[in-house]
Design a protein around this motif. Structure first.
Motif, PDB file in Angstrom:
ATOM      1  N   VAL A 146     -16.206  -7.774   1.743  1.00  0.00           N
ATOM      2  CA  VAL A 146     -14.602  -7.966   1.839  1.00  0.00           C
ATOM      3  C   VAL A 146     -14.773  -9.791   2.442  1.00  0.00           C
ATOM      4  CG1 VAL A 146     -12.070  -7.249   2.470  1.00  0.00           C
ATOM      5  CG2 VAL A 146     -13.928  -5.179   1.579  1.00  0.00           C
ATOM      6  N   GLU A 178      -7.340 -11.925   1.201  1.00  0.00           N
ATOM      7  CA  GLU A 178      -8.118 -11.440   1.248  1.00  0.00           C
ATOM      8  C   GLU A 178      -8.849 -10.886  -0.122  1.00  0.00           C
ATOM      9  OE1 GLU A 178      -7.866  -6.885   3.106  1.00  0.00           O
ATOM     10  OE2 GLU A 178      -8.685  -6.436   0.937  1.00  0.00           O
ATOM     11  N   ARG A 180     -11.755  -8.928  -2.078  1.00  0.00           N
ATOM     12  CA  ARG A 180     -13.282  -7.995  -2.148  1.00  0.00           C
ATOM     13  C   ARG A 180     -13.705  -7.972  -3.861  1.00  0.00           C
ATOM     14  NH1 ARG A 180     -12.545  -2.404   0.595  1.00  0.00           N
ATOM     15  NH2 ARG A 180     -14.431  -1.788  -0.297  1.00  0.00           N
TER      16      ARG A 180
END
Lengths: 267, 267, 267, 267
Positions: A146, A178, A180
């Motif tokens: 992440v 962000e 991931r």
């Protein structure tokens, strides 16, 4: 004779997903483009705890971090830790021989300083960014990561501009992105920062001579944006460039209000 | 003639999930057990934004909050807002006639003060707790709520106790419990606080005379607990009592380390 | 033709004591015991503003910092910036040729990591400390400095111990020591940290194997201390060792209460 | 038989200036313009500790606060606590019969919400402000008070405006004003807030309809101000209106930089 209370059976037989250490500040060394840099990040490191054990051995988690950073491995650092996620994985690798677990996470939060050229005078300005990297080992042995960046920019209200003959209100805004993804995806923190920084009404600079300040002001007025526009642009660019699950959050510290406005979305 | 820039088509056609106002501090009135109390919580209120609209009308969100709290509705408050979630839903109800949306969220963060009896002298001690309530209107018109409490307690290390003839290290710990449930589930914040507070080595008190302090110390030594034990006990009790998705996080501010330890799990 | 608004006369003729830049994060290099380390501290830099000028030229303050840290001066760093206060003075020296002023201040806030030996296993534990250094150029050209350290330790209540047959409550405590002195006084941040760390019931460690944990627990019970005792010991030691104005503040995060206790004094 | 460790002689005979309780959150009731309001402020309460006593009796400080706020004194509240400083003095009065001391301080930190009329639509907007009040009993028995307000406003850069044909950068700014005065000086927190709020380029509002937003934007462009101008105006007004020692600090969250700028002065 030392007692190992952690190995006893707990009263309540319930597995826990994340047990470990947080808010640990320690020196980290990264080999960034051939040069070793020192940081003092904040670490969090956790493992799962099965239902039948009372606790984990916390000191082994600390050792996994400090050993991965010790002088003894400086050569290894030169070769291997060329990113924060490689550092995170090196910590988990050390942990594997120290403490049984099925799942493990390492989180590293620090600042990056990136040199930029100012828009008119061409001087070098050093810009600070908050970054956070998590490396997650899943129960099946696969690795995920992440990556998070936090960038300071601005918004220039297009609604006020349309209603006031070009005059408007402007304010600092903070963009967070962000991603991931699988551990092996090639995603640079620097590129994530660029995606966010280029989506504001204008980038911001630590050093601005008057001619640079003028260029930033001109750019802001040519490029009015709601907090919604900034969030959409970050999201669209990130989806195009990065292969992973994307989360965007933009907060604008309104200059006409005491509260903030927010725009957020995720894939 | 005012321009409504928000109604224009955006360059990037991307719907956003959460757009609105955050960090807004405003007076709220709650009718708690027949008496009206004033709080000054922090609000967040967001709605979704469809792909074809440039922005939302932020001021209508503010109006929904301030009108739900105005003097004009004091009678209604007396009857209706007997909990923070009812207040949140009253805000969303007002928003429905002001701004089209498919999804809406209201978050209210405040403190509760609850009187407790001290364990030996029987005095009244007023204990502060951080609470947060979210009310979410889903696209299908159903309502959910998220209830969060944050309670200060302590951990007493059973491992050190076993290895040091009853001596050990003790520290402040913070327990957080979140329940996400259908809006109509009967879940009291006070009961959630009890679940967390009763899971530490001992509850803590604002006021402790020496005899009370002794009772707390005795209880702590009779009841040693790892951060893992506290998390398990909160989780087990919460699953038994509350019908919803449960998340537990306990942080212990170790007295022998500069960092914290953490135990976390969720259903 | 650029206008220099800063040089105009202000409407209100009032001198200001401190005008400048704050919360600026930038890379700093320090030559510590023969080796160059990089930090990313937070800087504040201010100068006075005379009654007859409207403003200061903010960008020149930034340049004073970035130039003092640039690659071009790496050699100079090797020789000169062997402490944070030398770095602060180097910034002020650069500022002297850039911006007229009578008074100037530079504040640098960062973390130090110091290796310690654990009390029983003799392992190396890396301990983090918050430090802040201010360098102040007075109107008469003399230099002063303000040195601040913040250390995490613990308190062990002697009152509860006396009333519970040796059982007691224990908690994390934070000790802060500030020394304000002439610039040329020899005062090491490391020695200030030692003064604070040695005044708690026990020092704390990032890494503790079970035998070390036992040693810390034993030391805590042999050495019970009120927050008042910790403050007095820091103050007495600091007055003996450091030639300057001393300020001590200790906060104890009580494990039996939700609030903190505080002891503070100054010379 | 309970031991009173606090009454023993300490090893280090050093008087302490401030010993007590901090970060204590408790309900307070204030009779403001004839109506009783509840707040949940954060309290700090300290007394001095003479060289020959080991500690203070912390629980008596808590009792002084809780008793001053108890139901039993509700009538008294109606008459007496019509300001935060009267509440602080009531706490010290209770403390006098509970714990010997020569010096005492009570600090109360809370939020105020004040209704304002918006500039064009004439709607009511509820504005939040951070306030802090300290009441200090000196060794000679005289009382002083310290009043602090923190107000969110904005700055509009006159330098950029002069160099960009009226275009400029705008940002949120935070103004802080402290007045330290004799206890009996008539100084209203509301007036202090007005002094700060009226010194920005424009006041800010929680609720702004489009016509109000336009009025704020117009006012901002007619009233460009450096952070230095804001600080000077607050300082000049405060010196004229309030009889006491004055401290002003203004921070501007620049929209073109990632750092803040600051202007500070004091009498």
């Amino acid at each position: 004779m030392l007692v190992e209370t952690q190995e006893e059976a707990p009263k309540i037989r319930e597995p826990l997903r994340r047990v470990g250490i947080t808010n640990l500040r320690i020196i980290a060394k990264i080999n960034w483009k051939g040069k070793v840099y020192t940081f003092i990040p904040v670490f969090e490191i956790t493992i799962d705890l099965p239902a039948e054990k009372k606790g984990i051995h916390m000191s082994r988690l600390v050792e996994s971090i400090t050993e991965a950073m010790s002088e003894a491995v400086e050569e290894e650092v030169m070769e291997a830790h060329s990113s924060l996620e490689e550092l995170g994985r090196a910590v988990i690798r050390r942990l594997e021989s120290k403490h049984p677990h099925r799942r493990a996470e390492v989180w590293i939060k620090t600042h990056l300083i990136i040199p930029r050229e100012t828009p008119a005078s061409g001087k070098t300005s050093y810009e600070p960014y908050d970054v956070e990297v998590g490396v997650i080992k899943n129960e099946d042995g696969t690795f995920e990561k992440v990556l998070r960046v936090r960038v300071i920019g601005n918004t220039v209200c297009p609604h006020a501009m349309a209603n006031n003959n070009g005059k408007t209100h402007i304010q600092r805004a903070i963009g967070e992105l962000e991603v991931r993804a699988g551990y092996d995806e090639k995603i640079e923190l620097e590129e994530m920062i660029d995606v966010v920084e280029s989506s504001f009404s204008s980038p911001t600079y630590t050093l601005l001579k008057t001619v640079d300040e003028n260029a930033v002001v001109q750019r802001m007025f040519e490029n009015p944006k709601f907090v919604e526009d900034v969030a959409r642009e970050i999201f669209a660019k990130a989806k195009e460039r990065f292969n992973g699950k994307i989360h965007v959050r933009v907060i604008s510290n309104e200059s006409i209000h005491k509260h903030d406005v927010i725009a957020e979305t995720w894939s």
